[in-house]
Motif scaffolding. Structure first.
Motif, PDB file in Angstrom:
ATOM      1  N   ARG A   1       0.794  -1.198   0.359  1.00  0.00           N
ATOM      2  CA  ARG A   1      -0.226  -0.280   0.275  1.00  0.00           C
ATOM      3  C   ARG A   1       1.058   0.742   0.146  1.00  0.00           C
TER       4      ARG A   1
ATOM      5  N   LEU B   1       1.784   1.372  -3.547  1.00  0.00           N
ATOM      6  CA  LEU B   1       1.024   2.183  -3.762  1.00  0.00           C
ATOM      7  C   LEU B   1       0.746   3.291  -4.050  1.00  0.00           C
ATOM      8  N   ALA B   2       0.635   4.049  -2.235  1.00  0.00           N
ATOM      9  CA  ALA B   2       0.032   5.202  -2.294  1.00  0.00           C
ATOM     10  C   ALA B   2       1.285   6.470  -3.164  1.00  0.00           C
TER      11      ALA B   2
ATOM     12  N   TRP C   1      -4.260 -11.676  -1.687  1.00  0.00           N
ATOM     13  CA  TRP C   1      -4.952 -10.074  -0.933  1.00  0.00           C
ATOM     14  C   TRP C   1      -4.473  -9.795  -2.684  1.00  0.00           C
TER      15      TRP C   1
ATOM     16  N   ARG D   1       1.182   6.401  -6.965  1.00  0.00           N
ATOM     17  CA  ARG D   1      -0.488   7.057  -7.818  1.00  0.00           C
ATOM     18  C   ARG D   1       0.354   8.546  -7.298  1.00  0.00           C
TER      19      ARG D   1
ATOM     20  N   SER E   1      -8.043  -7.560  -4.088  1.00  0.00           N
ATOM     21  CA  SER E   1      -7.390  -5.856  -4.022  1.00  0.00           C
ATOM     22  C   SER E   1      -8.392  -4.764  -5.091  1.00  0.00           C
ATOM     23  N   PRO E   2      -8.769  -5.002  -5.007  1.00  0.00           N
ATOM     24  CA  PRO E   2      -8.954  -3.398  -5.729  1.00  0.00           C
ATOM     25  C   PRO E   2      -8.547  -2.117  -5.746  1.00  0.00           C
ATOM     26  N   GLU E   3      -7.765  -2.037  -4.963  1.00  0.00           N
ATOM     27  CA  GLU E   3      -6.405  -0.974  -4.606  1.00  0.00           C
ATOM     28  C   GLU E   3      -5.763  -0.961  -6.043  1.00  0.00           C
ATOM     29  N   ILE E   4      -4.851  -1.630  -6.410  1.00  0.00           N
ATOM     30  CA  ILE E   4      -4.344  -1.613  -7.156  1.00  0.00           C
ATOM     31  C   ILE E   4      -4.556  -2.034  -8.684  1.00  0.00           C
ATOM     32  N   HIS E   5      -4.246  -1.241  -9.470  1.00  0.00           N
ATOM     33  CA  HIS E   5      -4.161  -2.008 -11.241  1.00  0.00           C
ATOM     34  C   HIS E   5      -4.124  -2.614 -11.326  1.00  0.00           C
TER      35      HIS E   5
END
Length: 397
Positions: free
Chosen positions: A300, A303-304, A341, A307, A345-349
């Motif tokens: 994460r 990811l942050a 995970w 982005r 995970s819907p967070e990553i591309h």
């Protein structure tokens, strides 16, 4: 009273200069000697990567062969003394495509340079047309006693200043520290860079010399063959971990320099975690044990930061490792939970499923025999090919 409007009009109508299209066509991550270290392993005379070379050179030329992933009419190279303790004197640098005659590389117009400790240096542009997947030879002459960087790859060592001499394809190679960390290409057409960030499974340990290399190089070839506008570069470091130092700075520590700040980067494929899981089985790393939640928190963070830099993040599942020298049941549970995970995970591309690509259907905790190099940790050439083919070519679209 008409002067100001006319001046503003001139500013508006003046043609803007053409934008440079300098992107990374090849990368090699520098390494520092930080964090805990394991007892040194005895040299392996049968290591397919070749024998270990000297750590010091003097009045010698070190030459390496790279494969660029982008096409263009000019290149420039980046040398790095990032973790060096003293300045490095470079007498001459040359580049050549294949067995062609080498071309001198200048730095601010000079043929040599002194590279300060802790600093990189970018060369002047060199008029050298390259095609994607060309083999480019870079030779560096060291006139004075020099401690080479600690990250090693297969190179050729020649006595004296041999930088102007073509590099024979069959010249004997040994593992030597590399000063070259990037080849940049002024591309003919817009080309996006995909950085593969990871450990030895990304760097390509286990692949046979003279072949395509690991999964990033094989993905680069697939992109070129399909006419996709991506250049894939390899930022793997053997032994690297996402959360802790050791075998160089951690993935989180080197993320900016080795991935997010690489020219042209629009996408990052991350394969890190197996060393975070496995190394704490050894006494010197026991205090750095991790959980699946720790790894996910690390992803994460990547990811942050990706982005914020406008870069897409694709995370790879961790391949099976039962039979490796640091396998444990606890580590296997962490790997399975982490992969769950990544897949959901819907967070990553997006994600790529390296676990599914090379695992043995009869025993998912192990990889298929033909996909394994023999140590139950690093893939074979067939394994790396399967990993590359598991990556959709539109993964970074």
């Amino acid at each position: 009273m008409f002067i100001l409007p006319l001046f503003l009009s001139a500013l508006v109508t003046t043609a803007a200069p053409a934008q440079d299209r300098w992107i990374a066509g090849w990368t090699y991550a520098p390494v520092s000697s930080v964090g805990p270290t394991s007892p040194p392993s005895p040299p392996n005379p049968n290591d397919v990567r070749g024998p270990l070379g000297p750590v010091m050179v003097e009045n010698q030329t070190v030459s390496q062969t790279t494969i660029v992933a982008a096409a263009g009419d000019r290149i420039r190279i980046r040398l790095s003394n990032l973790y060096g303790a003293a300045p490095i004197v470079v007498g001459a640098v040359t580049v050549a495509v294949g067995d062609a005659a080498p071309i001198p590389v200048a730095f601010d117009g000079a043929s040599g340079l002194t590279l300060p400790a802790g600093a990189p240096r970018l060369s002047d542009p060199v008029a050298l047309p390259v095609r994607a997947l060309d083999r480019v030879n870079v030779s560096v002459f060291y006139p004075a006693p020099t401690a080479l960087p600690t990250h090693r790859l297969r190179q050729v060592l020649r006595d004296g200043d041999a930088s102007a001499e073509p590099l024979a394809p069959d010249a004997p190679r040994m593992r030597l520290g590399a000063l070259l960390t990037r080849i940049e290409v002024e591309t003919e057409a817009p080309t996006a860079v995909v950085v593969a960030l990871g450990d030895s499974i990304t760097e390509g340990t286990g692949s046979l010399p003279g072949g395509l290399g690991g999964w990033p190089e094989r993905l680069a070839a697939r992109m070129v063959d399909a006419g996709r506008p991506y250049a894939v570069v390899n930022a793997g470091i053997g032994g690297n971990r996402l959360l802790h130092q050791g075998s160089g700075p951690s993935g989180l520590e080197r993320l900016d320099a080795d991935a997010l700040a690489v020219p042209g980067t629009t996408c990052l494929i991350l394969l890190e975690g197996i060393n975070d899981i496995g190394r704490p089985t050894r006494p010197e790393y026991a205090h750095e044990a991790v959980t699946a939640d720790d790894l996910i928190a690390g992803y994460r963070q990547v990811l942050a930061r990706a982005r914020a830099a406008g870069i897409k993040l694709v995370v790879a599942t961790i391949p099976p490792f039962e039979g490796a020298n640091y396998f444990s049941e606890k580590g296997e549970a962490i790997r399975v939970a982490t992969n769950a995970w990544i897949r959901t995970s819907p967070e990553i591309h997006g994600f790529v499923d390296f676990d599914a690509a090379i695992r043995d259907p009869a025993n998912p905790r192990r990889r298929r025999p033909e996909a394994d190099s023999g140590d139950r940790l690093h893939p074979s050439d067939a394994g790396y090919q399967a990993m590359a083919e598991a990556i959709p070519l539109d993964v970074c679209d």
